[in-house]
Design a protein around this motif. Structure first.
Motif, PDB file in Angstrom:
ATOM      1  N   ALA A 182       0.851  -1.181   0.000  1.00 18.05           N
ATOM      2  CA  ALA A 182       0.000   0.000   0.000  1.00 18.05           C
ATOM      3  C   ALA A 182       0.892   1.237   0.000  1.00 18.05           C
ATOM      4  O   ALA A 182       1.855   1.323   0.769  1.00 18.05           O
ATOM      5  N   LYS A 183       0.576   2.174  -0.868  1.00 15.40           N
ATOM      6  CA  LYS A 183       1.322   3.428  -0.947  1.00 15.40           C
ATOM      7  C   LYS A 183       0.385   4.554  -0.543  1.00 15.40           C
ATOM      8  O   LYS A 183      -0.674   4.748  -1.152  1.00 15.40           O
ATOM      9  N   MET A 184       0.772   5.302   0.480  1.00 15.13           N
ATOM     10  CA  MET A 184      -0.108   6.305   1.066  1.00 15.13           C
ATOM     11  C   MET A 184       0.592   7.650   1.179  1.00 15.13           C
ATOM     12  O   MET A 184       1.814   7.721   1.317  1.00 15.13           O
ATOM     13  N   GLY A 185      -0.191   8.695   1.138  1.00 22.77           N
ATOM     14  CA  GLY A 185       0.309  10.044   1.311  1.00 22.77           C
ATOM     15  C   GLY A 185      -0.455  10.748   2.409  1.00 22.77           C
ATOM     16  O   GLY A 185      -1.643  10.491   2.618  1.00 22.77           O
ATOM     17  N   ARG A 186       0.227  11.642   3.116  1.00 25.33           N
ATOM     18  CA  ARG A 186      -0.434  12.416   4.167  1.00 25.33           C
ATOM     19  C   ARG A 186       0.303  13.734   4.356  1.00 25.33           C
ATOM     20  O   ARG A 186       1.476  13.868   3.981  1.00 25.33           O
ATOM     21  N   GLU A 187      -0.394  14.691   4.935  1.00 23.37           N
ATOM     22  CA  GLU A 187       0.225  15.966   5.228  1.00 23.37           C
ATOM     23  C   GLU A 187       0.847  15.926   6.624  1.00 23.37           C
ATOM     24  O   GLU A 187       0.262  15.378   7.560  1.00 23.37           O
ATOM     25  N   ILE A 188       2.034  16.495   6.730  1.00 20.72           N
ATOM     26  CA  ILE A 188       2.687  16.640   8.021  1.00 20.72           C
ATOM     27  C   ILE A 188       3.055  18.110   8.180  1.00 20.72           C
ATOM     28  O   ILE A 188       2.885  18.908   7.271  1.00 20.72           O
ATOM     29  N   GLU A 189       3.563  18.480   9.340  1.00 15.41           N
ATOM     30  CA  GLU A 189       3.924  19.878   9.573  1.00 15.41           C
ATOM     31  C   GLU A 189       4.976  20.307   8.565  1.00 15.41           C
ATOM     32  O   GLU A 189       6.062  19.741   8.501  1.00 15.41           O
ATOM     33  N   GLY A 190       4.638  21.277   7.750  1.00 20.76           N
ATOM     34  CA  GLY A 190       5.595  21.836   6.806  1.00 20.76           C
ATOM     35  C   GLY A 190       5.701  21.121   5.483  1.00 20.76           C
ATOM     36  O   GLY A 190       6.562  21.463   4.664  1.00 20.76           O
ATOM     37  N   GLY A 191       4.873  20.123   5.219  1.00 23.40           N
ATOM     38  CA  GLY A 191       4.991  19.449   3.932  1.00 23.40           C
ATOM     39  C   GLY A 191       4.115  18.216   3.828  1.00 23.40           C
ATOM     40  O   GLY A 191       3.122  18.066   4.546  1.00 23.40           O
ATOM     41  N   LYS A 192       4.500  17.312   2.949  1.00 23.99           N
ATOM     42  CA  LYS A 192       3.769  16.072   2.728  1.00 23.99           C
ATOM     43  C   LYS A 192       4.714  14.890   2.900  1.00 23.99           C
ATOM     44  O   LYS A 192       5.906  14.990   2.643  1.00 23.99           O
ATOM     45  N   GLU A 193       4.160  13.781   3.315  1.00 30.04           N
ATOM     46  CA  GLU A 193       4.941  12.560   3.542  1.00 30.04           C
ATOM     47  C   GLU A 193       4.297  11.418   2.767  1.00 30.04           C
ATOM     48  O   GLU A 193       3.069  11.281   2.757  1.00 30.04           O
ATOM     49  N   TYR A 194       5.126  10.605   2.134  1.00 28.34           N
ATOM     50  CA  TYR A 194       4.642   9.443   1.395  1.00 28.34           C
ATOM     51  C   TYR A 194       5.259   8.189   1.999  1.00 28.34           C
ATOM     52  O   TYR A 194       6.472   8.133   2.222  1.00 28.34           O
ATOM     53  N   VAL A 195       4.412   7.228   2.323  1.00 28.21           N
ATOM     54  CA  VAL A 195       4.880   6.013   2.990  1.00 28.21           C
ATOM     55  C   VAL A 195       4.395   4.787   2.229  1.00 28.21           C
ATOM     56  O   VAL A 195       3.382   4.825   1.526  1.00 28.21           O
ATOM     57  N   GLU A 196       5.125   3.705   2.383  1.00 30.46           N
ATOM     58  CA  GLU A 196       4.742   2.414   1.820  1.00 30.46           C
ATOM     59  C   GLU A 196       4.829   1.371   2.910  1.00 30.46           C
ATOM     60  O   GLU A 196       5.727   1.425   3.764  1.00 30.46           O
ATOM     61  N   CYS A 197       3.906   0.437   2.906  1.00 33.80           N
ATOM     62  CA  CYS A 197       4.012  -0.683   3.836  1.00 33.80           C
ATOM     63  C   CYS A 197       3.272  -1.880   3.255  1.00 33.80           C
ATOM     64  O   CYS A 197       2.383  -1.754   2.409  1.00 33.80           O
ATOM     65  N   GLU A 198       3.677  -3.032   3.719  1.00 32.48           N
ATOM     66  CA  GLU A 198       3.034  -4.264   3.290  1.00 32.48           C
ATOM     67  C   GLU A 198       1.696  -4.426   4.004  1.00 32.48           C
ATOM     68  O   GLU A 198       1.539  -4.052   5.166  1.00 32.48           O
ATOM     69  N   MET A 199       0.735  -4.934   3.300  1.00 31.52           N
ATOM     70  CA  MET A 199      -0.556  -5.239   3.916  1.00 31.52           C
ATOM     71  C   MET A 199      -0.448  -6.551   4.684  1.00 31.52           C
ATOM     72  O   MET A 199       0.400  -7.377   4.355  1.00 31.52           O
ATOM     73  N   PRO A 200      -1.269  -6.728   5.735  1.00 32.59           N
ATOM     74  CA  PRO A 200      -2.431  -5.918   6.127  1.00 32.59           C
ATOM     75  C   PRO A 200      -2.032  -4.674   6.916  1.00 32.59           C
ATOM     76  O   PRO A 200      -0.956  -4.607   7.509  1.00 32.59           O
ATOM     77  N   LEU A 201      -2.951  -3.710   6.928  1.00 32.26           N
ATOM     78  CA  LEU A 201      -2.706  -2.447   7.621  1.00 32.26           C
ATOM     79  C   LEU A 201      -4.024  -1.823   8.037  1.00 32.26           C
ATOM     80  O   LEU A 201      -5.097  -2.231   7.604  1.00 32.26           O
ATOM     81  N   VAL A 202      -3.891  -0.812   8.897  1.00 32.84           N
ATOM     82  CA  VAL A 202      -5.037  -0.006   9.329  1.00 32.84           C
ATOM     83  C   VAL A 202      -4.766   1.429   8.899  1.00 32.84           C
ATOM     84  O   VAL A 202      -3.640   1.919   9.029  1.00 32.84           O
ATOM     85  N   ALA A 203      -5.776   2.120   8.370  1.00 28.19           N
ATOM     86  CA  ALA A 203      -5.602   3.510   7.957  1.00 28.19           C
ATOM     87  C   ALA A 203      -6.792   4.340   8.402  1.00 28.19           C
ATOM     88  O   ALA A 203      -7.947   3.906   8.294  1.00 28.19           O
TER      89      ALA A 203
END
Length: 243
Positions: A149-170
């Motif tokens: 799973a490839k996910m993006g989110r906003e953090i303080e001062g910018g954006k962060e993109y993360v990847e992790c193997e499933m299963p996961l909680v979002a």
């Protein structure tokens, strides 16, 4: 892909609410799917339509939540589960979700960033800890490639993109997708889709509501000249008592 979407049953954000002691007065209150949960559900429907699989919605609630669950089925879920209990607190809800999901082999468990009634933002993290899964909050974009799973989110001062193997909680929020409005065909099909009712694993919760109180009314505004810093500091110390 096997997806679980957890939805809450909350008052419409335009509804004026009031309390009677420790209980919400439900008279005249319109209930809806939690707005952030709606984003999670919409993205889950898109992922299922793209890759196939099964989409289950789950709600911890009593019988009065079933119209809300049926709406989720009309939007595109394949089946639904209602855990027959009042959602007493975040830990209790997380415990019920984790107990149901632990042996179902879900590839991902999606829910809103927070519920719009209590705004706690706790359940996704608790569920992930109970199931020993990674958790990403807030999840603002979500793509799947194979088992990653490839996910993006906003953090303080910018954006962060993360990847992790499933299963996961979002814990999801906009702009992960756009809310979906059920069409007539979806509404008719929802009437025939299965809605399983199961009993909770426990009735106990670690917290209880003691009382609800309205915030104190605001006092009169005091205007301070922009050049009179000493008076501003005095008011903050002696009247407002914030410094």
């Amino acid at each position: 892909m096997n997806i679980l979407v957890c939805i809450c049953h909350v008052p419409d954000t335009t509804t004026k609410i009031k309390f009677t002691g420790t209980e919400l007065d439900k008279n005249g209150v319109q209930f809806i799917i939690g707005p952030y949960d709606d984003y999670a559900l919409a993205r889950a429907v898109e992922l299922k339509d793209a890759s196939g699989g099964k989409l289950t919605v789950l709600n911890v609630g009593e019988a009065d939540t079933e119209p809300t669950i049926r709406k989720a089925l009309a939007i595109g879920a394949d089946n639904a589960v209602r855990i027959n209990a009042h959602p007493k607190d975040a830990y209790f809800v997380a415990e019920q979700i984790a107990a149901y999901a632990k042996d179902k082999n879900f590839d991902m468990i999606l829910m809103g960033r927070e519920a719009s009634d209590y705004n706690g933002g706790q359940v996704h993290g608790m569920v992930a800890e109970m199931l020993d899964m990674p958790c990403v909050v807030p999840c603002m974009t979500l793509e799947v490639e194979g088992t990653t799973a490839k996910m993006g989110r906003e953090i303080e001062g910018g954006k962060e993109y993360v990847e992790c193997e499933m299963p996961l909680v979002a814990g999801c929020q906009e702009p992960i997708s756009e809310w979906k409005i059920p069409n007539m065909r979806g509404i008719m099909m929802a009437r025939k889709k299965p809605l399983e009712v199961i009993e909770p694993t426990t009735q106990s919760a670690p917290t209880e509501v003691v009382a609800y109180e309205l915030p104190a009314s605001r006092g009169n505004v005091k205007m301070v000249d922009a050049d009179n810093m000493d008076e501003l500091v005095r008011l903050l110390k002696e009247d407002a008592k914030v410094i």
